[in-house]
Design a protein around this motif. Structure first.
Motif, PDB file in Angstrom:
ATOM      1  N   PRO A   8       0.821  -1.229   0.000  1.00  0.00           N
ATOM      2  CA  PRO A   8       0.000   0.000   0.000  1.00  0.00           C
ATOM      3  C   PRO A   8       0.848   1.269   0.000  1.00  0.00           C
ATOM      4  N   GLU A   9       1.964   1.238   0.732  1.00  0.00           N
ATOM      5  CA  GLU A   9       2.842   2.419   0.744  1.00  0.00           C
ATOM      6  C   GLU A   9       3.498   2.618  -0.615  1.00  0.00           C
ATOM      7  N   LEU A  10       3.853   1.525  -1.282  1.00  0.00           N
ATOM      8  CA  LEU A  10       4.434   1.613  -2.626  1.00  0.00           C
ATOM      9  C   LEU A  10       3.432   2.236  -3.599  1.00  0.00           C
ATOM     10  N   ILE A  11       2.186   1.802  -3.529  1.00  0.00           N
ATOM     11  CA  ILE A  11       1.138   2.355  -4.398  1.00  0.00           C
ATOM     12  C   ILE A  11       0.972   3.851  -4.144  1.00  0.00           C
ATOM     13  N   PHE A  12       1.013   4.238  -2.872  1.00  0.00           N
ATOM     14  CA  PHE A  12       0.883   5.651  -2.504  1.00  0.00           C
ATOM     15  C   PHE A  12       2.081   6.453  -3.013  1.00  0.00           C
ATOM     16  N   ASN A  13       3.288   5.924  -2.845  1.00  0.00           N
ATOM     17  CA  ASN A  13       4.499   6.643  -3.248  1.00  0.00           C
ATOM     18  C   ASN A  13       4.608   6.796  -4.765  1.00  0.00           C
ATOM     19  N   ALA A  14       3.992   5.868  -5.501  1.00  0.00           N
ATOM     20  CA  ALA A  14       4.089   5.895  -6.970  1.00  0.00           C
ATOM     21  C   ALA A  14       2.905   6.590  -7.623  1.00  0.00           C
ATOM     22  N   ARG A  15       2.110   7.292  -6.844  1.00  0.00           N
ATOM     23  CA  ARG A  15       0.851   7.841  -7.359  1.00  0.00           C
ATOM     24  C   ARG A  15       1.062   8.925  -8.415  1.00  0.00           C
ATOM     25  N   TYR A  16       2.239   9.550  -8.454  1.00  0.00           N
ATOM     26  CA  TYR A  16       2.484  10.611  -9.431  1.00  0.00           C
ATOM     27  C   TYR A  16       3.149  10.103 -10.711  1.00  0.00           C
ATOM     28  N   TRP A  54       5.970  -3.605 -12.670  1.00  0.00           N
ATOM     29  CA  TRP A  54       7.432  -3.552 -12.538  1.00  0.00           C
ATOM     30  C   TRP A  54       7.839  -3.123 -11.124  1.00  0.00           C
ATOM     31  N   ASN A  55       7.129  -2.153 -10.564  1.00  0.00           N
ATOM     32  CA  ASN A  55       7.416  -1.718  -9.198  1.00  0.00           C
ATOM     33  C   ASN A  55       7.205  -2.835  -8.188  1.00  0.00           C
ATOM     34  N   PHE A  56       6.173  -3.660  -8.416  1.00  0.00           N
ATOM     35  CA  PHE A  56       5.913  -4.778  -7.509  1.00  0.00           C
ATOM     36  C   PHE A  56       7.071  -5.779  -7.542  1.00  0.00           C
TER      37      PHE A  56
END
Length: 280
Positions: free
Chosen positions: A51-59, A66-68
Motif C-alpha cells: 500500500p505504501e508503494l502504491i501511494f508513493n508511486a501515485r504521481y 514492474w514496481n511490484f
C-alpha cells in the motif's frame, strides 16, 4: 503474428540466447544507471509495504507491475545490480521465445534481438518495457496455439495492461481480438465471462494506477481542451512514430526523435491521424 516453433535451429537458438545473456550482463556492468531506472528502484526500496508503494508511486502515471517486482527484490537486497540482473533475465527469456517462435528467417530474428531497441532499451536499461515485451510475445504465442487456453491468455493480457501506459492501450485491442476469437470458437459463456472479467479487472487496476492526483504538475502544464488539435496530434503521433521509426539522424541528440515530427509538429498531425486508423 503467427508464432510457430522453430524445431530445425534449436542449437543455434540456444547458443544465441546464451550469447545474448552474456552480452547483456556485460552491458549492465558498464551501464551507468539513468534517473528513471533509479527512481523506480528507490520507490520500491523505500516503501515498507505494498500500500505504501502504491501511494508513493501515485504521481508516476504508470501501472505498477514492474514496481511490484522491484519491491520483492528489495526485501532481500539493497544492491541495485540485482534489479539489472532480473531485467537481463526477463529480456533473455523474451529473446529466446522470439528466436524460437517468431515467423521470420533466423537471421532476421537474430538481428532483431541484437538491434538497438531490443538489446539496449529493452535489455540494458532497466525499465518496465522489458516485461511489456515479454508478455506481448507470450500473448502472441498463446493466440497462435491451435488449442487455445482462453483463461491463461486473459491473464496474460491483464498483466500486460499493468506494465506500461502504451501496453494498456494495446491490451484493449488484444481484448477485442480475444473476444472475436472466443465468439468464433463458440466457447461456453462461463469461460467467456470469466475471461472478460479477468481482463477488465486488470485494465481497471491499471487505469486507477495511471490517473495522477489533482495536484500533479501536468494538470497545470497542459491545459488544452481534451479534443484540441495539440492533444489529438500528441495521441495519434505515437502510432505514426511506431510505424515510421525514422529518428532525426542529423541531430546529435537523435534519441527519442522522429523525422516527421522534427520537420513540422503541426504538419505531422495529419499523417499521424491517418496512421492511427491503419491498424483499426
Amino acid at each position: 503474428m503467427c508464432m510457430i516453433p522453430d524445431k530445425e535451429n534449436t542449437a543455434i537458438i540456444f547458443l544465441t540466447t546464451i550469447l545474448f545473456f552474456c552480452l547483456g550482463l556485460i552491458g549492465i556492468f558498464h551501464h551507468e544507471l539513468w534517473l528513471d531506472e533509479a527512481h523506480h528502484y528507490l520507490l520500491a526500496r523505500d516503501s515498507s509495504s505494498i500500500p505504501e508503494l502504491i501511494f508513493n508511486a501515485r504521481y508516476d502515471g504508470h501501472p505498477l507491475l514492474w514496481n511490484f517486482l522491484l519491491f520483492f527484490i528489495t526485501r532481500f537486497t539493497q544492491d541495485v545490480i540485482y534489479m539489472q540482473v532480473l531485467h537481463v533475465f526477463i529480456a533473455t527469456i523474451t529473446a529466446f521465445l522470439f528466436l524460437k517462435y517468431a515467423p521470420f528467417e533466423l537471421k532476421i530474428r537474430i538481428l532483431f534481438i541484437f538491434g538497438y531497441f531490443f538489446f539496449y532499451e529493452y535489455t540494458i536499461i532497466s525499465r518496465n518495457y522489458a516485461i511489456s515485451l515479454l508478455l506481448l510475445v507470450c500473448i502472441a504465442i498463446a493466440f497462435s496455439r491451435q488449442k487455445k487456453n482462453f483463461l491463461l491468455t486473459s491473464l496474460l493480457i491483464a498483466l500486460y495492461a499493468n506494465t506500461h501506459l502504451f501496453s494498456l492501450i494495446t491490451a484493449a485491442a488484444l481484448f477485442l481480438l480475444l473476444i472475436r476469437i472466443m465468439i468464433q470458437s463458440k466457447i461456453n459463456k462461463k469461460t467467456m465471462l470469466l475471461s472478460i472479467f479477468i481482463i477488465l479487472t486488470g485494465m481497471i487496476i491499471a487505469v486507477m494506477c495511471i490517473i495522477p492526483p489533482s495536484d500533479h504538475f501536468l494538470k497545470a502544464y497542459d491545459t488544452d481542451a481534451f479534443l484540441s488539435f495539440k492533444r489529438i496530434g500528441k495521441g495519434t503521433s505515437v502510432v505514426m512514430k511506431g510505424l515510421f521509426n525514422f529518428p532525426e539522424i542529423t541531430n546529435y541528440h537523435s534519441w527519442n526523435t522522429n523525422l516527421f515530427v522534427s520537420v513540422s509538429k503541426k504538419l505531422a498531425v495529419f499523417p499521424a491521424i491517418i496512421f492511427f486508423f491503419i491498424p483499426a
